[in-house]
Design an enzyme around this catalytic site. Structure first.
Site, mmCIF file in Angstrom:
data_model
loop_
_atom_site.group_PDB
_atom_site.id
_atom_site.type_symbol
_atom_site.label_atom_id
_atom_site.label_comp_id
_atom_site.label_asym_id
_atom_site.label_seq_id
_atom_site.Cartn_x
_atom_site.Cartn_y
_atom_site.Cartn_z
ATOM 1 N N ARG A 81 59.215 16.106 6.337
ATOM 2 C CA ARG A 81 59.293 14.791 5.699
ATOM 3 C C ARG A 81 57.948 14.087 5.564
ATOM 4 O O ARG A 81 57.567 13.637 4.495
ATOM 5 C CB ARG A 81 60.145 13.862 6.581
ATOM 6 C CG ARG A 81 61.512 13.598 6.157
ATOM 7 C CD ARG A 81 62.270 13.125 7.399
ATOM 8 N NE ARG A 81 62.238 14.213 8.356
ATOM 9 C CZ ARG A 81 63.156 15.163 8.379
ATOM 10 N NH1 ARG A 81 64.166 15.113 7.561
ATOM 11 N NH2 ARG A 81 63.072 16.151 9.237
ATOM 12 N N THR A 82 57.240 13.978 6.704
ATOM 13 C CA THR A 82 56.039 13.137 6.713
ATOM 14 C C THR A 82 54.967 13.686 5.781
ATOM 15 O O THR A 82 54.359 12.944 5.015
ATOM 16 C CB THR A 82 55.510 12.988 8.156
ATOM 17 O OG1 THR A 82 56.597 12.562 8.973
ATOM 18 C CG2 THR A 82 54.395 11.977 8.242
ATOM 19 N N LYS A 125 39.923 29.950 14.656
ATOM 20 C CA LYS A 125 38.711 30.708 14.980
ATOM 21 C C LYS A 125 37.896 30.012 16.061
ATOM 22 O O LYS A 125 36.772 30.387 16.335
ATOM 23 C CB LYS A 125 37.855 30.886 13.719
ATOM 24 C CG LYS A 125 38.566 31.642 12.621
ATOM 25 C CD LYS A 125 37.663 31.782 11.403
ATOM 26 C CE LYS A 125 38.440 32.333 10.218
ATOM 27 N NZ LYS A 125 37.767 32.054 8.962
ATOM 28 N N ARG A 161 47.994 14.606 11.573
ATOM 29 C CA ARG A 161 49.005 14.760 12.641
ATOM 30 C C ARG A 161 48.448 15.747 13.649
ATOM 31 O O ARG A 161 47.919 16.802 13.266
ATOM 32 C CB ARG A 161 50.319 15.270 12.071
ATOM 33 C CG ARG A 161 51.287 15.688 13.173
ATOM 34 C CD ARG A 161 52.673 15.975 12.661
ATOM 35 N NE ARG A 161 53.357 14.735 12.329
ATOM 36 C CZ ARG A 161 54.655 14.668 12.055
ATOM 37 N NH1 ARG A 161 55.395 15.764 12.064
ATOM 38 N NH2 ARG A 161 55.218 13.513 11.761
ATOM 39 N N HIS A 206 53.411 6.839 15.983
ATOM 40 C CA HIS A 206 53.744 7.346 14.646
ATOM 41 C C HIS A 206 53.939 6.091 13.790
ATOM 42 O O HIS A 206 55.061 5.710 13.456
ATOM 43 C CB HIS A 206 55.032 8.171 14.734
ATOM 44 C CG HIS A 206 55.339 8.993 13.514
ATOM 45 N ND1 HIS A 206 54.647 8.889 12.328
ATOM 46 C CD2 HIS A 206 56.293 9.934 13.310
ATOM 47 C CE1 HIS A 206 55.164 9.732 11.445
ATOM 48 N NE2 HIS A 206 56.162 10.374 12.014
HETATM 49 N N1 ASP Z 1 59.718 13.344 12.894
HETATM 50 C C1 ASP Z 1 59.486 12.518 14.042
HETATM 51 C C2 ASP Z 1 58.134 12.805 14.664
HETATM 52 O O1 ASP Z 1 57.330 13.481 14.084
HETATM 53 C C3 ASP Z 1 60.590 12.578 15.033
HETATM 54 C C4 ASP Z 1 60.907 13.931 15.598
HETATM 55 O O2 ASP Z 1 60.170 14.888 15.412
HETATM 56 O O3 ASP Z 1 61.947 14.003 16.248
HETATM 57 O O4 ASP Z 1 57.855 12.317 15.752
#
Ligand code: ASP
Length: 316
Positions: free
Chosen positions: A58-59, A86, A108, A136
């Site tokens: 999603r993100t 590497k 991330r 987040h």
């Molecule tokens: N998608 C959210 C996160 O990246 C929640 C999860 O992974 O449960 O933290």
């Protein structure tokens, strides 16, 4: 319009007016995203690089769509296959990318604090797309927008966050945001999944769903974050579902018009019953995804405005 930030590293540094500024602009982007032609040139000429050192569906898609709709040149770095393998350090990778003059870096990383560290080494705007169990921020902002649109306000609501609080960056960012906007927050989950000292955050803690859900306006469910568990935190998934899984019976303790939220990915039959998740009269899970694109457009637009207004620091 108040927004004085150079990066979006977490909810912690944001003031309530800054949160409202992001949400107000995001509302406008929701309208744009519902049109046939979903395009603006707010980020035209700018380069956005997405660096995901942890899996994301999603993100990452949401940030990519958000950047493209605003006219940025968007590049996704496949970090699993990159120089990190590497032996290059995070900072070396960041410095290399920095030399290509990106304007927005979306990162991330599995380690709490890694995105913050990286932001100190580059001269572009950095957005935290999730760092370890720390923060987040765009998830909390999209949750806030979803709540504000469903409830007509974002203050004085009773909001329950349920499940694996200890391992969740979503819970942490939401506690910070919803607390800043003066809501009453209840955390519900087994004591093994509650971080120690959590009551100091001005929240109420429950280990019983029936008690905790009584009269709440919003029920936010969380996934069991098995990838961050290093031992047996729950007896079994069946037992967990029985005590903490959201089903119609437990939801009946909340207000009649309470909304149900989940950040995804969802484990049906573990933390939530599939029928509740799909019930369009209660669940706003799809709206959360829609709000995610709009909130990310707003955050990148605001950061880009600040970026254009200031001379960039030259790195030593
Ligand atoms: N998608 C959210 C996160 O990246 C929640 C999860 O992974 O449960 O933290």
């Amino acid at each position: 319009m108040t927004f004085a930030q150079s990066h979006l590293l977490g909810i912690e540094p944001l003031s309530p007016p800054e949160i409202t500024t992001i949400l107000d602009l995001a509302d406008q982007y929701v309208d744009l995203n519902r049109r046939d032609v979903k395009h603006s040139d707010a980020l035209a000429g700018l380069t956005q690089i997405n660096m995901f050192f942890e899996n994301s569906t999603r993100t990452q898609a949401s940030f990519e769509i958000a950047g493209k709709r605003l006219g940025a040149d968007v590049m996704n770095m496949a970090m699993q296959a990159s120089s990190i393998k590497k032996g290059e350090t995070l900072i070396d990778t960041a410095m290399t990318l920095n030399a290509m003059h990106p304007d927005l870096l979306v990162v991330r990383h599995p380690h709490s604090g890694a995105v913050d560290l990286l932001s100190q080494k580059v001269n572009c705007a950095v957005l935290n797309a999730g760092d370890g169990r720390h923060e987040h921020p765009t998830q909390a902002l999209l949750d806030a927008l979803t709540i504000r649109r469903a409830k007509g306000r974002l203050h004085r609501l009773n909001i329950a966050i349920c499940g694996d609080i200890a391992h969740s960056r979503v819970a942490r960012s939401n506690i910070l945001l919803l607390g800043k906007m003066e809501n009453r927050i209840r955390l519900i989950g087994p004591p093994t999944l509650m971080p120690s000292g959590i009551a100091d955050f001005g929240v109420e803690v429950y280990d019983d769903m029936e008690e905790g859900l009584r009269d709440v306006d919003v029920v936010m469910m969380l996934r069991l974050q098995r990838e961050r568990m290093d031992g047996g935190f729950i007896p079994s998934e069946r037992e967990y579902y029985f005590r903490y899984g959201l089903d119609a019976e437990k939801l009946a303790f909340a207000k009649e018009d309470a909304i149900v939220m989940h950040p995804g990915p969802m484990n049906r039959g573990v933390e939530i019953d599939g029928e509740i998740a799909d019930d369009i009269n209660r669940s706003v899970i799809q709206e959360q995804v829609e709000m995610g694109v709009a909130v990310r457009m707003a955050a990148m637009d605001l950061l880009a405005r600040n970026l254009r207004a200031k001379p960039r620091e030259v790195l030593a």
